[in-house]
Design a protein around this motif. Sequence first.
Motif, PDB file in Angstrom:
ATOM      1  N   LYS A   1       0.821  -1.204   0.000  1.00 20.83           N
ATOM      2  CA  LYS A   1       0.000   0.000   0.000  1.00 20.83           C
ATOM      3  C   LYS A   1       0.861   1.262   0.000  1.00 20.83           C
ATOM      4  O   LYS A   1       0.447   2.305  -0.484  1.00 20.83           O
ATOM      5  N   LYS A   2       2.069   1.135   0.567  1.00 19.40           N
ATOM      6  CA  LYS A   2       2.980   2.272   0.550  1.00 19.40           C
ATOM      7  C   LYS A   2       3.362   2.624  -0.882  1.00 19.40           C
ATOM      8  O   LYS A   2       3.423   3.803  -1.255  1.00 19.40           O
TER       9      LYS A   2
ATOM     10  N   LEU B   1       2.406   6.121  -2.871  1.00 25.99           N
ATOM     11  CA  LEU B   1       3.427   6.918  -3.531  1.00 25.99           C
ATOM     12  C   LEU B   1       3.079   7.162  -4.993  1.00 25.99           C
ATOM     13  O   LEU B   1       3.267   8.263  -5.524  1.00 25.99           O
ATOM     14  N   VAL B   2       2.571   6.129  -5.668  1.00 27.09           N
ATOM     15  CA  VAL B   2       2.173   6.270  -7.075  1.00 27.09           C
ATOM     16  C   VAL B   2       1.039   7.284  -7.198  1.00 27.09           C
ATOM     17  O   VAL B   2       1.055   8.162  -8.062  1.00 27.09           O
ATOM     18  N   LYS B   3       0.060   7.185  -6.308  1.00 29.41           N
ATOM     19  CA  LYS B   3      -1.084   8.098  -6.359  1.00 29.41           C
ATOM     20  C   LYS B   3      -0.677   9.548  -6.101  1.00 29.41           C
ATOM     21  O   LYS B   3      -1.339  10.482  -6.572  1.00 29.41           O
ATOM     22  N   SER B   4       0.403   9.730  -5.345  1.00 26.86           N
ATOM     23  CA  SER B   4       0.832  11.091  -5.000  1.00 26.86           C
ATOM     24  C   SER B   4       1.576  11.787  -6.132  1.00 26.86           C
ATOM     25  O   SER B   4       1.864  12.986  -6.045  1.00 26.86           O
ATOM     26  N   ASP B   5       1.890  11.044  -7.215  1.00 29.53           N
ATOM     27  CA  ASP B   5       2.572  11.660  -8.350  1.00 29.53           C
ATOM     28  C   ASP B   5       1.651  12.665  -9.034  1.00 29.53           C
ATOM     29  O   ASP B   5       0.460  12.409  -9.225  1.00 29.53           O
TER      30      ASP B   5
ATOM     31  N   GLN C   1      -3.542  10.163 -12.633  1.00 28.22           N
ATOM     32  CA  GLN C   1      -4.981  10.400 -12.468  1.00 28.22           C
ATOM     33  C   GLN C   1      -5.600   9.309 -11.598  1.00 28.22           C
ATOM     34  O   GLN C   1      -6.360   9.588 -10.686  1.00 28.22           O
ATOM     35  N   THR C   2      -5.281   8.052 -11.921  1.00 31.33           N
ATOM     36  CA  THR C   2      -5.819   6.903 -11.201  1.00 31.33           C
ATOM     37  C   THR C   2      -4.738   5.849 -11.063  1.00 31.33           C
ATOM     38  O   THR C   2      -3.947   5.645 -11.988  1.00 31.33           O
ATOM     39  N   ALA C   3      -4.711   5.159  -9.941  1.00 24.48           N
ATOM     40  CA  ALA C   3      -3.791   4.044  -9.719  1.00 24.48           C
ATOM     41  C   ALA C   3      -4.517   2.971  -8.921  1.00 24.48           C
ATOM     42  O   ALA C   3      -5.166   3.276  -7.913  1.00 24.48           O
TER      43      ALA C   3
END
Length: 855
Positions: free
Chosen positions: A70-71, A75-79, A83-85
Amino acid sequence: MNSTYFKATIREITYSWGKFISIVLIILLGSLLYVGIRATGPDLDNSADRYFAQQNLGNLNVTSTLGLTKKDLNLVKSDDNVQTAEASHMVTIKKSQNQVVQVYSYSKAAKLNKLKVVSGHLPTMNNQIVLDSKAKSDGYRLGQTYTLPKTDGLKSKSFKIVGFVNSPLFVSSTDRGTTNVGSGEVDYFAYTPEQAFDQKAFATIAVRFDNTADLTAGTSAYNQRVNHDQEQLESKLKARPTQRRTELTGTALSKINRQLAKLQKQAKQLQAVPAQYQSATTKAAAKKLTAGITELQEARKELQQTPRAIYMYNDRTANVGYQDYFDESKSIAAIAVIFPGFFLFIAVLITFTTISRMIEKNRREIGLMRALGYTKGFISMKYVIYSVLAGVLGSIAGGILGTMTLPKFIFSMLSNNNLTQYHGVIPWAFIVEAVIAGLVATLGSAAVVLIINLREKPTELMRERAPKAGKRILMERIKPLWNRMNFNQKVSYRNLFRYKTRMIMTIVGIAGCTGLMLAGFGIRDSVNDLIPDQFNQVQHYQGIVTLSDANKQIDDKNIKSQKSAMVQSITVSPTKGTKRNATVTMVAPKSSADFEQYVSLKNSKTNQNEKLTNSGVIITEKLATDMNAKKGTILSTKLGNKLFKVRVAAVTKNYAGHYMYLTSKYFNKVSSTKYSANSRLLKLKSVSTGDRQQTSRNLLKQSGVLNVTYPRYAGSALGTVGLSSVVLIFIALSAALGLVVLYNLTNVNISERMRELSTIKVLGFYDNEVTAYVARENVVLTLAGIVFGWFIGLVLHHFIMIKAQTGAILFPLTVHYPGYIWSAVLTACFSLAVGVITHYKLKNINMLDSLSSQE
């Protein structure tokens, strides 16, 4: 007066419908093929883009050799560009001896990589599963119980089949990718709710960027945008490989260290007791403590040697069949510039000749109007209207027909993918180009001839141009040949060389059409020869047996010889430059001795035999082209979750598929995976269908045999279907153009020589003799055009096939003799048909009108 002159223009058309229609048809055919084929590539891209948008296909998939958490997802979502991950689970399972399935987690709330239901419905309960639509061919049906072997990562092993689906992750309708489980190839995929999984880590994170919606999939602009976004995401996760190893080993190491410290403390306490006071029980306890300490130290050492996680970023090109689809689209687009362009050039050339000669024939009328005081602009209007009507009618009609028919027909022939909905776009740019070409052919030719003629004085225009003076021709100097010709033959040859422009234009027109037909037949031959050449010239084995035990021996009475080898599907990518990946079959024989009996490794440039060495790998020619590789290039390869690099030692000739050949010693040198000859290459005594099937049955009964395949007889799904459908169109339209061109040129020839033909009729020539007088010249010009056309066809064919190479395919540049024969026969038949039409036109020549004074 303007009305009267306009009526005269219409009369010019109605009095010579054949000529006008032939001009329109030539432009129409040229525009039809040009617009239709050129629009196919963009239409294929647009159809794919629409499908991916509907199914919300991710731009990128992130995976890791140690799984994802989940970490990672946060991190991917915070880029900034994401738009979606969405994270998902996946397990690869060997369901049976002949089946490998990949089971993915399904979430109703998921927005990315949406499944398309073919039949049934999506799973709503944890014990439900949907299968790949490809699994239907294996006998699975709705409502059946689907049983899997007990697998780590899945809570249950029994499911109910509630639907069959297609996934945008798999564009190909036949290929499902590779794995290091079982035979090495995935047979089909399945989806079950994520609650059915008990994995702590995720298998993949699908990513959708927020700045790619306005870009069409497969285009260079789209690829560049994704590459830029990917680089930013990689920097965001830069620290994760080391952190992920610590997450997995940190807790275990702390526990081992605590236990080790405790045992070591106990061991010291025992060691502190003098030997004479130690009982047997004490000694046994000390021995047990020592063994425990050793075991914990080894466990600690093993954990400390756990490698850093490798994070992999796969864009859409890693999706099975995605790149092949766009490669085929690009190959058709490449051909669209060559073949239709040349086709349109021939149409423009012939139309230019026809229009210019029509105006030249009307010199007397132009001169008369000049003498009566009409302006040059007014006189030109008749021919401008005639030319514009012919050019616009032909190009627009051809453009519309091409847009409505060819792209959709070719799309329907692409049966090796899961894209079923055609979405075309109106190719305004190509239609405009066709209209411009049509106007250049008609209005351009009219303008050139009018400018030349209108410069002359009216008195000169009202007189016929003086015919060209007869000259001695080269053939007359060859006395033995010339003296054996009769009078009519001599006249025909003199006429041919007397009007050189007419001769050259006729030969070029016929040659162009013959060349187009030969190129079409050549494309067919190259496509059809792909598989035979691959297995006759390159690969000489017929079967591959996959084993669970490298030392297992197999036997069957139909096996002529066998070769132990490691055969694995791997992913290859360049270490720098393009990020394109390629699925490659790696073949590493246990021994290099007599390997040439199974595979011919001929250098792609020198055609000399190459030998496997311990200093590098030999890769196939198309793979080298795609990877921009040559001797000495370093390539990155992935086998399962193991990554290693190889050096290219040579490039070998190959037609179908990507292959990498290397020795067992070099494999052990570069890879952390130990070499294992898991396969046998088979040469069979009989390759008939019945004998092959019996051999498979016999081998699969033997313990340790996982799979039996026959590559030659499973090679029908090589992305050439679209190209094959284009071939039929090329040949048919080239033949139609050939017929119209011959008719047009002959018609112009007769109209120009009306006085000459009337003269010989007055002199007493019979109708058959007058026809022979013209036909003799046409035969010579047709034969010359056919021979010259063969040369044009060969050049065109080679150029097209080089441009048409897609995916893992390298077409053999072959044209078989039936192609030469059929292109010549069709041209000759058209010439004969035109000759018959010409005969009846010549019979109806009015000798008195034709010979009347033109003064």
